[in-house]
Design an enzyme around this catalytic site. Sequence first.
Site, PDB file in Angstrom:
ATOM      1  N   ASP A  85       0.703  -1.216  -0.010  1.00 17.48           N
ATOM      2  CA  ASP A  85      -0.054   0.058  -0.125  1.00 17.48           C
ATOM      3  C   ASP A  85       1.043   1.356   0.028  1.00 17.48           C
ATOM      4  O   ASP A  85       1.826   1.265   0.444  1.00 17.48           O
ATOM      5  CB  ASP A  85      -0.766   0.021   1.418  1.00 17.48           C
ATOM      6  CG  ASP A  85      -1.817  -1.213   1.332  1.00 17.48           C
ATOM      7  OD1 ASP A  85      -2.244  -1.611   0.166  1.00 17.48           O
ATOM      8  OD2 ASP A  85      -2.281  -1.481   2.621  1.00 17.48           O
TER       9      ASP A  85
HETATM   10  N1  URA Z   1      -1.106  -6.043   4.061  1.00 11.74           N
HETATM   11  C1  URA Z   1      -1.721  -4.554   4.130  1.00 11.74           C
HETATM   12  O1  URA Z   1      -2.707  -4.338   4.667  1.00 11.74           O
HETATM   13  N2  URA Z   1      -0.855  -3.527   3.151  1.00 11.74           N
HETATM   14  C2  URA Z   1       0.043  -3.802   2.697  1.00 11.74           C
HETATM   15  O2  URA Z   1       0.790  -3.191   2.215  1.00 11.74           O
HETATM   16  C3  URA Z   1       0.738  -5.190   2.835  1.00 11.74           C
HETATM   17  C4  URA Z   1       0.058  -6.248   3.379  1.00 11.74           C
END
Ligand code: URA
Length: 238
Positions: free
Chosen positions: A103
């Site tokens: 993310d």
């Molecule tokens: N899980 C999440 O919530 N975000 C990420 O970036 C990776 C795994």
Amino acid sequence: MRLDKFISSQRSDLSRSMVKELCRKGLIYVNGKIIRKSDAQVTETDDVAVNGEKITYKQYVYIMMNKPQGVVCSTKDGESTTVLELVPPELFREGLFPAGRLDKDTEGFVLLTDDGALAHRMLSPKTHVPKTYFVRLRDEWSEDYKKAFSEGMIIDGGEKCLPAVFSGSPDNPFECTVVLSEGKYHQVKRMFERLGNKVVFLKRTAIGNLPLNPDLPLGACLEIMHKDVERLLASKSF
Ligand code: URA
């Protein structure tokens, strides 16, 4: 392959016209001899040097990046900086892309490559390469989390997660490590939401058995070897 194509495919800072110019100046050697024609034919086994610097032919490049927050894992984005924009010119290649996403507000290990077949294996839902995350939570973790993660949690929308490993930090009641063998959308955040908690900081610290180099600054890249990526792909799930 033509000499100019060979060199520019290995060195993104040297365009084919730059190679032509370097050839004209007598700065390019093949097997110890000056070559003045940029359309000369070479193969991967030839010893090519530019300005005294040897070019070791690599078909593909594999990069460990320590992604900072605020950077997106897509190849194009109108507004935010992309991971590709952080790749230094000496490692940049056409066709480079992130083999797996984090993310925008997640930090840590992103693997980038131009090896499509390997990335495909890496991203296949059948592969189950374990990924390790360091997590800081809004509320203190509880001992029950271990069981909830190991049983395979059902998150919002009824999605069933594969069994995962939770380890609370012995030193900090807000910090923990989670190992997942799949990558659903916002998975770590959604798993903690399911438990009534909230992730306030998330960092991927390892992919398979390959840890993020702790000396790699945020935003920096490190070239890794093909054999390390193969080893990582072979990492056993838990
Ligand atoms: N899980 C999440 O919530 N975000 C990420 O970036 C990776 C795994």
